[in-house]
Design a protein around this motif. Structure first.
Motif, PDB file in Angstrom:
ATOM      1  N   ARG A 136      -8.603  11.526   5.610  1.00  0.00           N
ATOM      2  CA  ARG A 136      -7.548  12.477   5.260  1.00  0.00           C
ATOM      3  C   ARG A 136      -6.191  11.940   5.679  1.00  0.00           C
ATOM      4  O   ARG A 136      -6.095  11.134   6.597  1.00  0.00           O
ATOM      5  N   VAL A 137      -5.168  12.421   4.981  1.00  0.00           N
ATOM      6  CA  VAL A 137      -3.794  12.085   5.338  1.00  0.00           C
ATOM      7  C   VAL A 137      -3.411  13.000   6.503  1.00  0.00           C
ATOM      8  O   VAL A 137      -3.471  14.217   6.380  1.00  0.00           O
ATOM      9  N   PRO A 138      -3.049  12.433   7.666  1.00  0.00           N
ATOM     10  CA  PRO A 138      -2.646  13.273   8.802  1.00  0.00           C
ATOM     11  C   PRO A 138      -1.383  14.071   8.485  1.00  0.00           C
ATOM     12  O   PRO A 138      -0.533  13.627   7.710  1.00  0.00           O
ATOM     13  N   LYS A 139      -1.275  15.232   9.080  1.00  0.00           N
ATOM     14  CA  LYS A 139      -0.125  16.109   8.822  1.00  0.00           C
ATOM     15  C   LYS A 139       1.206  15.420   9.104  1.00  0.00           C
ATOM     16  O   LYS A 139       2.168  15.615   8.386  1.00  0.00           O
ATOM     17  N   ASP A 140       1.261  14.607  10.142  1.00  0.00           N
ATOM     18  CA  ASP A 140       2.522  13.953  10.491  1.00  0.00           C
ATOM     19  C   ASP A 140       2.879  12.793   9.553  1.00  0.00           C
ATOM     20  O   ASP A 140       3.984  12.266   9.608  1.00  0.00           O
ATOM     21  N   MET A 141       1.957  12.407   8.664  1.00  0.00           N
ATOM     22  CA  MET A 141       2.232  11.305   7.742  1.00  0.00           C
ATOM     23  C   MET A 141       2.894  11.776   6.446  1.00  0.00           C
ATOM     24  O   MET A 141       3.584  11.006   5.785  1.00  0.00           O
ATOM     25  N   TRP A 142       2.727  13.048   6.079  1.00  0.00           N
ATOM     26  CA  TRP A 142       3.322  13.548   4.830  1.00  0.00           C
ATOM     27  C   TRP A 142       4.845  13.353   4.783  1.00  0.00           C
ATOM     28  O   TRP A 142       5.369  12.877   3.778  1.00  0.00           O
ATOM     29  N   PRO A 143       5.590  13.670   5.858  1.00  0.00           N
ATOM     30  CA  PRO A 143       7.045  13.445   5.811  1.00  0.00           C
ATOM     31  C   PRO A 143       7.420  11.964   5.702  1.00  0.00           C
ATOM     32  O   PRO A 143       8.478  11.624   5.174  1.00  0.00           O
ATOM     33  N   VAL A 144       6.565  11.081   6.184  1.00  0.00           N
ATOM     34  CA  VAL A 144       6.814   9.642   6.087  1.00  0.00           C
ATOM     35  C   VAL A 144       6.618   9.175   4.644  1.00  0.00           C
ATOM     36  O   VAL A 144       7.384   8.354   4.135  1.00  0.00           O
ATOM     37  N   LEU A 145       5.611   9.702   3.970  1.00  0.00           N
ATOM     38  CA  LEU A 145       5.305   9.287   2.604  1.00  0.00           C
ATOM     39  C   LEU A 145       6.280   9.849   1.574  1.00  0.00           C
ATOM     40  O   LEU A 145       6.589   9.193   0.582  1.00  0.00           O
ATOM     41  N   GLU A 146       6.763  11.055   1.809  1.00  0.00           N
ATOM     42  CA  GLU A 146       7.602  11.744   0.816  1.00  0.00           C
ATOM     43  C   GLU A 146       8.801  10.936   0.318  1.00  0.00           C
ATOM     44  O   GLU A 146       9.015  10.848  -0.890  1.00  0.00           O
ATOM     45  N   PRO A 147       9.577  10.285   1.177  1.00  0.00           N
ATOM     46  CA  PRO A 147      10.727   9.522   0.676  1.00  0.00           C
ATOM     47  C   PRO A 147      10.334   8.299  -0.163  1.00  0.00           C
ATOM     48  O   PRO A 147      11.174   7.715  -0.839  1.00  0.00           O
ATOM     49  N   HIS A 148       9.068   7.911  -0.128  1.00  0.00           N
ATOM     50  CA  HIS A 148       8.613   6.702  -0.819  1.00  0.00           C
ATOM     51  C   HIS A 148       7.837   6.995  -2.106  1.00  0.00           C
ATOM     52  O   HIS A 148       7.272   6.079  -2.706  1.00  0.00           O
ATOM     53  N   ILE A 149       7.822   8.232  -2.527  1.00  0.00           N
ATOM     54  CA  ILE A 149       7.015   8.618  -3.687  1.00  0.00           C
ATOM     55  C   ILE A 149       7.396   7.843  -4.936  1.00  0.00           C
ATOM     56  O   ILE A 149       6.520   7.340  -5.647  1.00  0.00           O
ATOM     57  N   ASP A 150       8.677   7.711  -5.228  1.00  0.00           N
ATOM     58  CA  ASP A 150       9.101   6.983  -6.431  1.00  0.00           C
ATOM     59  C   ASP A 150       8.661   5.524  -6.385  1.00  0.00           C
ATOM     60  O   ASP A 150       8.183   4.981  -7.378  1.00  0.00           O
ATOM     61  N   MET A 151       8.802   4.882  -5.231  1.00  0.00           N
ATOM     62  CA  MET A 151       8.398   3.491  -5.097  1.00  0.00           C
ATOM     63  C   MET A 151       6.881   3.358  -5.234  1.00  0.00           C
ATOM     64  O   MET A 151       6.384   2.437  -5.882  1.00  0.00           O
ATOM     65  N   ILE A 152       6.138   4.288  -4.678  1.00  0.00           N
ATOM     66  CA  ILE A 152       4.680   4.269  -4.784  1.00  0.00           C
ATOM     67  C   ILE A 152       4.256   4.375  -6.247  1.00  0.00           C
ATOM     68  O   ILE A 152       3.418   3.617  -6.728  1.00  0.00           O
ATOM     69  N   HIS A 153       4.862   5.308  -6.971  1.00  0.00           N
ATOM     70  CA  HIS A 153       4.547   5.465  -8.397  1.00  0.00           C
ATOM     71  C   HIS A 153       4.927   4.215  -9.181  1.00  0.00           C
ATOM     72  O   HIS A 153       4.208   3.815 -10.102  1.00  0.00           O
ATOM     73  N   SER A 154       6.022   3.584  -8.826  1.00  0.00           N
ATOM     74  CA  SER A 154       6.452   2.367  -9.510  1.00  0.00           C
ATOM     75  C   SER A 154       5.423   1.248  -9.324  1.00  0.00           C
ATOM     76  O   SER A 154       5.083   0.537 -10.279  1.00  0.00           O
ATOM     77  N   VAL A 155       4.927   1.085  -8.107  1.00  0.00           N
ATOM     78  CA  VAL A 155       3.921   0.053  -7.833  1.00  0.00           C
ATOM     79  C   VAL A 155       2.634   0.353  -8.598  1.00  0.00           C
ATOM     80  O   VAL A 155       2.042  -0.530  -9.219  1.00  0.00           O
ATOM     81  N   ILE A 156       2.208   1.605  -8.594  1.00  0.00           N
ATOM     82  CA  ILE A 156       0.969   1.988  -9.287  1.00  0.00           C
ATOM     83  C   ILE A 156       1.125   1.796 -10.798  1.00  0.00           C
ATOM     84  O   ILE A 156       0.203   1.318 -11.463  1.00  0.00           O
ATOM     85  N   ASP A 157       2.282   2.149 -11.338  1.00  0.00           N
ATOM     86  CA  ASP A 157       2.533   1.931 -12.762  1.00  0.00           C
ATOM     87  C   ASP A 157       2.477   0.442 -13.103  1.00  0.00           C
ATOM     88  O   ASP A 157       1.992   0.048 -14.146  1.00  0.00           O
ATOM     89  N   GLY A 158       2.993  -0.389 -12.193  1.00  0.00           N
ATOM     90  CA  GLY A 158       2.955  -1.840 -12.390  1.00  0.00           C
ATOM     91  C   GLY A 158       1.518  -2.364 -12.400  1.00  0.00           C
ATOM     92  O   GLY A 158       1.188  -3.277 -13.154  1.00  0.00           O
ATOM     93  N   ILE A 159       0.658  -1.771 -11.588  1.00  0.00           N
ATOM     94  CA  ILE A 159      -0.751  -2.162 -11.577  1.00  0.00           C
ATOM     95  C   ILE A 159      -1.400  -1.784 -12.913  1.00  0.00           C
ATOM     96  O   ILE A 159      -2.145  -2.554 -13.479  1.00  0.00           O
ATOM     97  N   ALA A 160      -1.085  -0.593 -13.390  1.00  0.00           N
ATOM     98  CA  ALA A 160      -1.678  -0.118 -14.643  1.00  0.00           C
ATOM     99  C   ALA A 160      -1.253  -0.983 -15.826  1.00  0.00           C
ATOM    100  O   ALA A 160      -2.023  -1.205 -16.761  1.00  0.00           O
ATOM    101  N   GLU A 161      -0.037  -1.494 -15.781  1.00  0.00           N
ATOM    102  CA  GLU A 161       0.477  -2.327 -16.881  1.00  0.00           C
ATOM    103  C   GLU A 161      -0.105  -3.729 -16.847  1.00  0.00           C
ATOM    104  O   GLU A 161      -0.162  -4.395 -17.867  1.00  0.00           O
ATOM    105  N   ALA A 162      -0.515  -4.183 -15.677  1.00  0.00           N
ATOM    106  CA  ALA A 162      -1.015  -5.567 -15.541  1.00  0.00           C
ATOM    107  C   ALA A 162      -2.371  -5.761 -16.161  1.00  0.00           C
ATOM    108  O   ALA A 162      -3.075  -5.013 -16.591  1.00  0.00           O
TER     109      ALA A 162
END
Length: 95
Positions: free
Chosen positions: A69-95
């Motif tokens: 599970r994602v620990p409760k204290d990790m959600w605020p750390v991940l939130e600012p990086h959502i766009d970058m995470i989606h960009s990397v995942i989209d790049g994987i899907a395109e490859a």
């Protein structure tokens, strides 16, 4: 050489980032593996995410340690990086 993505002073591979996004998004923060094959296939990236603090191990309803599970204290750390995470995942899907 595989590109490493840095989040919260941890360097993640694209596979680890994709798995983290899957657990956080599709699994609503909790992944429980029911088959040994699935757990064995994902064990190394899941363990790396635990070591990096992005996931924590937990017991399922039967008492087995096959829940992550994602620990409760990790959600605020991940939130600012959502766009970058989606960009990397989209790049994987395109490859």
């Amino acid at each position: 050489m595989e590109q490493l993505i840095e989040i919260n002073k941890s360097k993640l591979t694209a596979l680890e980032l994709q798995l983290l996004a899957y657990v956080a998004g599709e699994c609503a923060g909790v992944l429980t593996t029911e088959e040994d094959v699935e757990a064995k296939t994902l064990r190394e990236p899941l363990d790396q995410l635990v070591l990096s603090g992005f996931l924590e191990r937990d017991r399922d309803h039967s008492g087995w340690m096959n829940t992550w599970r994602v620990p409760k204290d990790m959600w605020p750390v991940l939130e600012p990086h959502i766009d970058m995470i989606h960009s990397v995942i989209d790049g994987i899907a395109e490859a």
